[in-house]
Write a protein that holds these residues in place. Structure first.
Motif, PDB file in Angstrom:
ATOM      1  N   ILE A   6     -12.521 -90.219  -8.830  1.00  0.00           N
ATOM      2  CA  ILE A   6     -13.778 -89.700  -9.405  1.00  0.00           C
ATOM      3  C   ILE A   6     -13.390 -88.160  -9.361  1.00  0.00           C
ATOM      4  N   VAL A   7     -13.680 -87.484 -10.878  1.00  0.00           N
ATOM      5  CA  VAL A   7     -13.337 -85.868 -10.931  1.00  0.00           C
ATOM      6  C   VAL A   7     -14.595 -85.346 -11.420  1.00  0.00           C
ATOM      7  N   GLY A   8     -14.609 -83.992 -11.221  1.00  0.00           N
ATOM      8  CA  GLY A   8     -15.601 -83.215 -11.512  1.00  0.00           C
ATOM      9  C   GLY A   8     -15.332 -81.845 -11.930  1.00  0.00           C
ATOM     10  N   GLN A   9     -16.083 -81.097 -12.693  1.00  0.00           N
ATOM     11  CA  GLN A   9     -15.890 -79.683 -12.900  1.00  0.00           C
ATOM     12  C   GLN A   9     -16.985 -78.703 -12.436  1.00  0.00           C
ATOM     13  N   LEU A 102     -18.918 -96.859  -5.981  1.00  0.00           N
ATOM     14  CA  LEU A 102     -17.848 -96.778  -6.797  1.00  0.00           C
ATOM     15  C   LEU A 102     -16.680 -97.040  -6.514  1.00  0.00           C
ATOM     16  N   ASP A 103     -16.260 -97.522  -5.212  1.00  0.00           N
ATOM     17  CA  ASP A 103     -15.076 -97.574  -4.443  1.00  0.00           C
ATOM     18  C   ASP A 103     -14.115 -96.578  -4.654  1.00  0.00           C
ATOM     19  N   ILE A 104     -14.361 -95.563  -4.437  1.00  0.00           N
ATOM     20  CA  ILE A 104     -13.707 -93.954  -4.768  1.00  0.00           C
ATOM     21  C   ILE A 104     -12.756 -93.885  -3.487  1.00  0.00           C
ATOM     22  N   GLU A 105     -11.615 -93.720  -3.825  1.00  0.00           N
ATOM     23  CA  GLU A 105     -10.354 -93.377  -2.958  1.00  0.00           C
ATOM     24  C   GLU A 105     -10.255 -91.734  -2.917  1.00  0.00           C
ATOM     25  N   ALA A 106     -10.375 -91.256  -4.334  1.00  0.00           N
ATOM     26  CA  ALA A 106     -10.092 -89.912  -4.271  1.00  0.00           C
ATOM     27  C   ALA A 106     -10.951 -88.896  -4.981  1.00  0.00           C
ATOM     28  N   PHE A 107     -11.524 -88.012  -4.371  1.00  0.00           N
ATOM     29  CA  PHE A 107     -12.597 -87.114  -5.108  1.00  0.00           C
ATOM     30  C   PHE A 107     -11.934 -85.963  -5.469  1.00  0.00           C
ATOM     31  N   ILE A 108     -11.671 -85.506  -6.841  1.00  0.00           N
ATOM     32  CA  ILE A 108     -11.040 -84.242  -7.224  1.00  0.00           C
ATOM     33  C   ILE A 108     -12.097 -83.362  -7.877  1.00  0.00           C
ATOM     34  N   TYR A 109     -12.353 -81.938  -7.271  1.00  0.00           N
ATOM     35  CA  TYR A 109     -13.140 -81.074  -7.736  1.00  0.00           C
ATOM     36  C   TYR A 109     -12.463 -79.853  -8.353  1.00  0.00           C
ATOM     37  N   ILE A 110     -12.634 -79.630  -9.851  1.00  0.00           N
ATOM     38  CA  ILE A 110     -11.867 -78.497 -10.444  1.00  0.00           C
ATOM     39  C   ILE A 110     -12.884 -77.310 -10.575  1.00  0.00           C
ATOM     40  N   VAL A 133     -13.030 -91.724   2.185  1.00  0.00           N
ATOM     41  CA  VAL A 133     -12.631 -90.907   0.771  1.00  0.00           C
ATOM     42  C   VAL A 133     -11.897 -89.404   0.972  1.00  0.00           C
ATOM     43  N   ARG A 134     -10.905 -89.266   0.038  1.00  0.00           N
ATOM     44  CA  ARG A 134     -10.225 -88.025   0.408  1.00  0.00           C
ATOM     45  C   ARG A 134     -10.657 -86.997  -0.788  1.00  0.00           C
ATOM     46  N   ALA A 323      -1.119 -82.702  -9.350  1.00  0.00           N
ATOM     47  CA  ALA A 323      -0.699 -82.459  -8.166  1.00  0.00           C
ATOM     48  C   ALA A 323      -1.875 -82.683  -6.908  1.00  0.00           C
ATOM     49  N   ALA A 324      -3.099 -82.559  -7.470  1.00  0.00           N
ATOM     50  CA  ALA A 324      -4.251 -82.782  -6.579  1.00  0.00           C
ATOM     51  C   ALA A 324      -4.356 -84.420  -6.376  1.00  0.00           C
ATOM     52  N   VAL A 325      -4.195 -85.184  -7.612  1.00  0.00           N
ATOM     53  CA  VAL A 325      -3.958 -86.798  -7.391  1.00  0.00           C
ATOM     54  C   VAL A 325      -2.921 -87.188  -6.347  1.00  0.00           C
ATOM     55  N   LYS A 326      -1.873 -86.611  -6.511  1.00  0.00           N
ATOM     56  CA  LYS A 326      -0.655 -86.880  -5.786  1.00  0.00           C
ATOM     57  C   LYS A 326      -0.955 -86.493  -4.340  1.00  0.00           C
ATOM     58  N   ALA A 327      -1.576 -85.478  -4.017  1.00  0.00           N
ATOM     59  CA  ALA A 327      -1.853 -85.166  -2.780  1.00  0.00           C
ATOM     60  C   ALA A 327      -2.973 -85.996  -1.994  1.00  0.00           C
ATOM     61  N   ALA A 328      -3.634 -86.494  -2.753  1.00  0.00           N
ATOM     62  CA  ALA A 328      -4.833 -87.492  -2.142  1.00  0.00           C
ATOM     63  C   ALA A 328      -4.335 -88.718  -2.288  1.00  0.00           C
ATOM     64  N   ASP A 329      -3.447 -89.184  -3.119  1.00  0.00           N
ATOM     65  CA  ASP A 329      -2.926 -90.476  -2.821  1.00  0.00           C
ATOM     66  C   ASP A 329      -1.673 -90.330  -1.451  1.00  0.00           C
ATOM     67  N   GLU A 330      -1.210 -89.301  -1.193  1.00  0.00           N
ATOM     68  CA  GLU A 330      -0.268 -89.099  -0.088  1.00  0.00           C
ATOM     69  C   GLU A 330      -0.963 -89.088   1.182  1.00  0.00           C
ATOM     70  N   GLY A 331      -2.220 -88.926   1.190  1.00  0.00           N
ATOM     71  CA  GLY A 331      -3.013 -88.852   2.254  1.00  0.00           C
ATOM     72  C   GLY A 331      -3.772 -87.452   2.604  1.00  0.00           C
ATOM     73  N   ASP A 332      -3.522 -86.428   2.050  1.00  0.00           N
ATOM     74  CA  ASP A 332      -4.223 -85.325   2.024  1.00  0.00           C
ATOM     75  C   ASP A 332      -5.683 -85.348   1.770  1.00  0.00           C
ATOM     76  N   THR A 333      -6.461 -84.532   2.584  1.00  0.00           N
ATOM     77  CA  THR A 333      -7.811 -84.269   2.242  1.00  0.00           C
ATOM     78  C   THR A 333      -8.175 -82.998   2.932  1.00  0.00           C
ATOM     79  N   GLY A 334      -9.321 -82.332   2.322  1.00  0.00           N
ATOM     80  CA  GLY A 334      -9.725 -80.941   2.901  1.00  0.00           C
ATOM     81  C   GLY A 334      -8.998 -79.774   2.051  1.00  0.00           C
TER      82      GLY A 334
END
Length: 415
Positions: A6-9, A102-110, A133-134, A323-334
């Motif tokens: 999920i992504v937001g602005q 929503l079964d969210i794995e990654a939350f990206i905030y722009i 959730v990352r 890069a934000a999605v890649k970071a979350a997919d590889e386990g980064d959060t915060g």
């Protein structure tokens, strides 16, 4: 990526914010995300369960290219301050209930500074409560004031627009002769940081003298010294052009715009709405000197002029989204994605991720040695820093002589 994204602005839009959105969407799909949801109006909209499936709106490569060229926040933005975790656990419980549904794995905030505060709080809550959730921040702000990143997507395009517009205003100001001269004051965005106002120096070149004076908010503004400078300039030339930040303050800390009227509106983060700096100074100069004056406020044009976007900016915005999605997919959060400059000539940059706790609620200001000793202009070091970020153009997709953007029928009503 096995689940959904999920992504937001959030915050003020830029000419490049939707390029980051396109980067998030494309990379998430390429990495196997089942669905990519878009929050309508950021975290505030999510709390109201307002979101869309982006695949219903980005249906082909043309849609993605149009999205990159679309100004303003495609998903809608907000300025919503999450409470501290200990102050209102209910807000966080509701957010995570929606994310889990929503079964969210990654939350990206722009977003910018305040948006990184949201990422910080949500990632902290997830750690405290054992949620999986990352949370990754994707930088965006024309103000260029985020810590730990060389620059922010959105800044290059705004700087390009400012440099171009100031140059055109200077050309216009020399068209007519006035007995006592003409003083033009251009007001440019920037509350505490002068990155945008400094970009007015880009107007200077072989075919333009550039602005005569540039005032940033990092230094106290002295009205008496200002009027003395104007008098001296008018002795030598018939037209004077001055670039000022909306956030310049007199020595006692009061905004110059407050000298002309009260600043009543304050947003959720406690920021005063600043406007009227150029108008006040133009009236002040007219009253003191008796010359003709003009006040020009670039206002939202600085952040919405996608027709004048920098190609470097659009490419880097797409890059940080991915890069934000890649970071979350590889386990980064915060974390927040940052841009690191490798070289100026030829210009090269790369992405990295940094701890959002070291970024949120901090501001990167223009270094003092990038401003002249008397505080009335920026140095060559500033221009060297910004010039690579404005390079290249992004041709709009023109229909009937007007740029086409990605706004599907009925979508704006949904917002």
């Amino acid at each position: 990526m096995k689940r959904n994204v999920i992504v937001g602005q959030s915050g003020g839009p830029t000419a490049a914010i939707n390029s980051s959105l396109a980067g998030v969407y494309r990379t998430a799909k390429d990495r196997g995300a089942k669905k990519v949801y878009g929050m309508l109006h950021g975290i505030q909209g999510l709390l109201q369960e307002r979101y869309i499936d982006l695949s219903e709106h980005i249906t082909n490569e043309l849609d993605a290219e149009l999205l990159k060229r679309t100004p303003a926040a495609y998903l809608g933005s907000c300025r919503y301050k999450l409470p501290e975790i200990h102050e209102d656990m209910g807000v966080y419980e509701k957010i995570f209930e929606i994310l889990n549904k929503l079964d969210i794995e990654a939350f990206i905030y722009i977003g910018g500074n305040d948006s990184m505060d949201t990422i910080k709080k949500l990632s902290d809550y997830a750690i405290i409560t054992g949620q999986t959730v990352r949370f990754i921040g994707c930088p965006k702000t024309i103000d260029n004031d985020l810590a730990l990143t060389d620059h922010t997507p959105g800044y290059g395009s705004a700087a390009k627009y400012i440099g171009t517009s100031v140059k055109e205003i200077i050309c216009d100001s020399f068209c007519l002769e006035y007995n006592k001269g003409l003083v033009t004051i251009i007001e440019i965005m920037g509350r505490n940081a002068g990155w945008l106002t400094g970009a007015a120096a880009l107007a200077k070149g072989e075919d333009s003298t550039g602005p005569d004076l540039i005032y940033l908010p990092e230094l106290a503004f002295d009205l008496e010294k200002f009027i003395a400078k104007i008098r001296k300039l008018l002795e030598k030339k018939s037209s004077v052009v001055v670039a000022v930040s909306e956030g310049i303050r007199i020595p006692d800390g009061k905004y110059v715009c407050e000298l002309g009227n009260s600043v009543d509106f304050v947003d959720a983060f406690g920021h005063k709405q600043l406007s009227g700096t150029a108008a006040y100074l133009a009236n002040f100069v007219a009253g003191e000197i008796g010359c003709k004056t003009r006040a020009i406020e670039l206002s939202t044009l600085q952040r919405s002029a996608s027709h004048s976007a920098s190609r470097i900016d659009i490419l880097e915005a797409f890059q940080v989204g991915g890069a934000a999605v890649k970071a979350a997919d590889e386990g980064d959060t915060g974390k927040m994605v940052v841009l690191e400059r490798i070289s100026d000539d030829p210009y090269q940059s790369t992405t990295a991720v940094k701890d959002v706790h070291k970024i949120a609620n901090d501001e990167k200001l223009v270094p003092r040695d990038w401003v002249t000793k008397d505080g009335t202009y920026v140095t060559d070091e500033f221009v060297t820093y910004v010039k690579p970020l404005i390079q290249g153009d992004v041709s709009p997709v023109m229909v009937d002589g007007i740029p086409r953007h990605l706004y599907k029928p009925g979508f704006q009503e949904k917002l």
